[in-house]
Design a protein around this motif. Structure first.
Motif, PDB file in Angstrom:
ATOM      1  N   SER A 104       5.406  18.019  79.491  1.00 45.04           N
ATOM      2  CA  SER A 104       5.717  17.978  80.922  1.00 45.04           C
ATOM      3  C   SER A 104       4.457  17.785  81.769  1.00 45.04           C
ATOM      4  N   SER A 105       3.566  16.930  81.277  1.00 41.86           N
ATOM      5  CA  SER A 105       2.339  16.597  81.999  1.00 41.86           C
ATOM      6  C   SER A 105       2.331  15.099  82.298  1.00 41.86           C
ATOM      7  N   GLU A 106       2.214  14.784  83.567  1.00 43.35           N
ATOM      8  CA  GLU A 106       2.227  13.384  83.976  1.00 43.35           C
ATOM      9  C   GLU A 106       1.063  12.605  83.367  1.00 43.35           C
ATOM     10  N   ILE A 107      -0.123  13.208  83.335  1.00 47.81           N
ATOM     11  CA  ILE A 107      -1.281  12.485  82.810  1.00 47.81           C
ATOM     12  C   ILE A 107      -1.105  12.178  81.320  1.00 47.81           C
ATOM     13  N   ALA A 108      -0.514  13.088  80.573  1.00 48.06           N
ATOM     14  CA  ALA A 108      -0.266  12.834  79.150  1.00 48.06           C
ATOM     15  C   ALA A 108       0.694  11.658  78.989  1.00 48.06           C
TER      16      ALA A 108
END
Length: 145
Positions: A104-108
């Motif tokens: 749930s990480s946009e950058i990932a």
């Protein structure tokens, strides 16, 4: 999002964070780093890219003060010296990195969609390994009963 490479300060958000640290009084720098790490850890639903970019930069600053850590700032990191950071930031930095690479990480998600995504994840893993080195496997027991 202006990103030009995989390093912790190789994006506009992290470079701006470094500039903010440089402009802050020395006694304000550690609380700024702590706040960035806490914000990333506290993002339970979804970690937005700017918060993740600042968190990775803050982690790199913590890592830079450890014996096996590399200097955190090439051209875009802080140019002013940081105070000695307290040891408890190490645990907070590990938690922040775990949050940065979570599902749930946009950058990932963004890095997973580009060719250099694997290199970015390896770079993040290197930071984490300095903070919390993996335990090497034991081939045989140290003590025989």
């Amino acid at each position: 999002m202006g990103t030009w490479d995989i390093g912790p300060f190789d994006n506009d958000t992290a470079a701006d964070f470094a500039g903010d640290l440089d402009e802050a009084a020395v006694e304000e720098r550690e609380p700024m780093i702590r706040s960035v790490l806490e914000r990333a850890v506290a993002a339970k639903e979804f970690l937005e890219t700017p918060d993740a970019e600042r968190a990775v930069a803050a982690v790199a600053l913590v890592v830079a003060q450890l014996p096996d850590g590399a200097p955190a700032h090439a051209n875009y990191g802080p140019s002013e010296p940081l105070p000695v950071l307290p040891a408890d930031l190490r645990t907070l930095a590990v938690e922040a990195l775990d949050r940065v690479v979570a599902e749930s990480s946009e950058i990932a998600e963004l890095w997973d969609d580009v060719p250099d995504g694997r290199k970015w994840r390896q770079d993040v893993t290197r930071l984490r390994d300095v903070l919390e080195p993996p335990i090497p496997p034991q081939e045989e027991a140290l003590f025989v009963r």
